[in-house]
Design a protein around this motif. Structure first.
Motif, PDB file in Angstrom:
ATOM      1  N   GLU A   1      45.749  33.229  38.163  1.00  0.00           N
ATOM      2  CA  GLU A   1      44.350  33.430  38.542  1.00  0.00           C
ATOM      3  C   GLU A   1      44.188  33.714  40.032  1.00  0.00           C
ATOM      4  O   GLU A   1      43.487  34.674  40.406  1.00  0.00           O
ATOM      5  CB  GLU A   1      43.499  32.241  38.119  1.00  0.00           C
TER       6      GLU A   1
ATOM      7  N   ILE B   1      45.138  37.349  40.654  1.00  0.00           N
ATOM      8  CA  ILE B   1      44.086  38.294  40.267  1.00  0.00           C
ATOM      9  C   ILE B   1      43.061  38.412  41.377  1.00  0.00           C
ATOM     10  O   ILE B   1      42.624  39.518  41.744  1.00  0.00           O
ATOM     11  CB  ILE B   1      43.425  37.847  38.943  1.00  0.00           C
ATOM     12  N   ARG B   2      42.691  37.286  41.966  1.00  0.00           N
ATOM     13  CA  ARG B   2      41.713  37.300  43.062  1.00  0.00           C
ATOM     14  C   ARG B   2      42.291  37.962  44.311  1.00  0.00           C
ATOM     15  O   ARG B   2      41.578  38.673  45.040  1.00  0.00           O
ATOM     16  CB  ARG B   2      41.258  35.871  43.369  1.00  0.00           C
TER      17      ARG B   2
ATOM     18  N   LEU C   1      39.929  34.451  32.981  1.00  0.00           N
ATOM     19  CA  LEU C   1      40.574  35.376  33.902  1.00  0.00           C
ATOM     20  C   LEU C   1      39.671  36.570  34.219  1.00  0.00           C
ATOM     21  O   LEU C   1      39.718  37.120  35.324  1.00  0.00           O
ATOM     22  CB  LEU C   1      41.906  35.853  33.316  1.00  0.00           C
TER      23      LEU C   1
ATOM     24  N   TYR D   1      51.371  31.317  34.359  1.00  0.00           N
ATOM     25  CA  TYR D   1      50.140  30.776  33.778  1.00  0.00           C
ATOM     26  C   TYR D   1      50.514  29.562  32.942  1.00  0.00           C
ATOM     27  O   TYR D   1      51.205  29.687  31.929  1.00  0.00           O
ATOM     28  CB  TYR D   1      49.438  31.827  32.918  1.00  0.00           C
TER      29      TYR D   1
ATOM     30  N   ALA E   1      37.644  35.742  36.977  1.00  0.00           N
ATOM     31  CA  ALA E   1      38.386  35.821  38.239  1.00  0.00           C
ATOM     32  C   ALA E   1      38.558  37.256  38.716  1.00  0.00           C
ATOM     33  O   ALA E   1      38.969  37.483  39.856  1.00  0.00           O
ATOM     34  CB  ALA E   1      39.753  35.157  38.088  1.00  0.00           C
TER      35      ALA E   1
END
Length: 293
Positions: A175, A178-179, A210, A70, A213
């Motif tokens: 991100e 996470i998706r 986030l 990140y 997301a």
């Protein structure tokens, strides 16, 4: 009776020192009711752990701890109950593991320049059936050869960030990962958010993005967090409606002070996490693993 839930542990399939079976047996001995196995960047321990959990009569959550980046900072992302066959997830995990293996020869070269002779064979002798050989295994090899007394000393002197034998490696962008986990039907929790760097990043604004997301929670109660940090993270979690987890980050003898159950997750928070996992699985349409009961 109090239900004891520990949602972050490692076997020797990554960088712990217990086999998945031994880990489950240790969790049972520690009087845990629920344990999650979350080896680094791999689901390779799931099947053995599930069989052992059924035998031991302990509830098992199958997960993994994914290496992400990140804005130039390392963030570890706990992913629970994703479909491990989801192609984008498989591809990213393979790339991360290849990065772990790929930097090992470079670290050995840097150590050699310091007069420290460790071979790939020395590392393989201690890494066993790990999915990839990483810095903890190299640290164990340094211990075995007498150069240092512990993993901590190896990281503090040679292998940690900014140390002479450290080499950067690939980590998945946070991100998008996470998706990806959400698309695989799983849920995500940021592990020890402010514990590794000592900085309060990502901050609340970044965590809010986030959440958009698909982030589901924060690991608040962790040995690397002071009481003050825990309270700040708890406030953020409350403001953003995030699940609050507590965990040991157990590595067997590979990590001092992180014994099973040293931090635990409240049963109500665990149920919230499972509810979000069920919703993610339904939204993804994928065949996701169930909790072993």
């Amino acid at each position: 009776m109090q239900v004891r839930i520990d949602l972050h542990t490692h076997s020797r399939v990554s960088d712990g020192t217990d086999s998945p079976t031994e880990l489950i047996q240790a969790a049972k001995a520690a009087e845990l009711d629920v344990v999650a196995i979350t080896d680094h960047d791999t689901a390779a321990s799931w099947d053995e752990a599930a069989a052992a959990a059924t035998e031991a009569g302990i509830e098992l959550v199958r997960g993994m701890e994914i290496s992400t980046d990140y804005v130039g900072h390392s963030v570890h992302l706990l992913a629970y109950l994703p479909d491990r066959t989801h192609p984008p997830l498989v591809a990213e995990l393979a790339r991360i593991l290849a990065g772990r293996d790929g930097r090992l020869p470079l670290m050995l070269t840097r150590l050699a320049r310091l007069g420290i002779e460790v071979s790939l064979e020395d590392v393989a002798a201690v890494s066993g059936d790990a999915a990839a050989s990483g810095r903890p295994h190299l640290a164990d090899a340094l211990v075995a050869k007498g150069y240092v007394r512990s993993r901590d000393e190896a990281f503090n002197r040679y292998l940690g960030a900014g140390k002479p034998a450290n080499v950067s490696r690939y980590a998945a962008p946070l991100e998008p990962m996470i998706r990806t986990v959400a698309a695989a039907g799983g849920v995500t929790v940021i592990a020890h958010p402010w514990g590794r760097s000592g900085h309060e990043q990502p901050d609340e604004a970044a965590i809010s993005a986030l959440v958009d997301a698909g982030l589901s929670g924060l690991e608040v109660d962790h040995q690397d967090h002071s009481p003050e940090v825990r309270e700040k993270l708890r406030v953020i979690a409350r403001n953003l409606d995030l699940v609050v987890t507590g965990s040991s980050d157990y590595h067997g003898t590979g990590k001092v002070g992180h014994h099973l159950g040293v931090n635990t997750t409240a049963p109500a928070e665990y149920e919230r996490l499972l509810e979000r996992a069920a919703a993610a699985a339904a939204a993804s349409g994928r065949a996701t693993p169930e909790v072993v009961r």
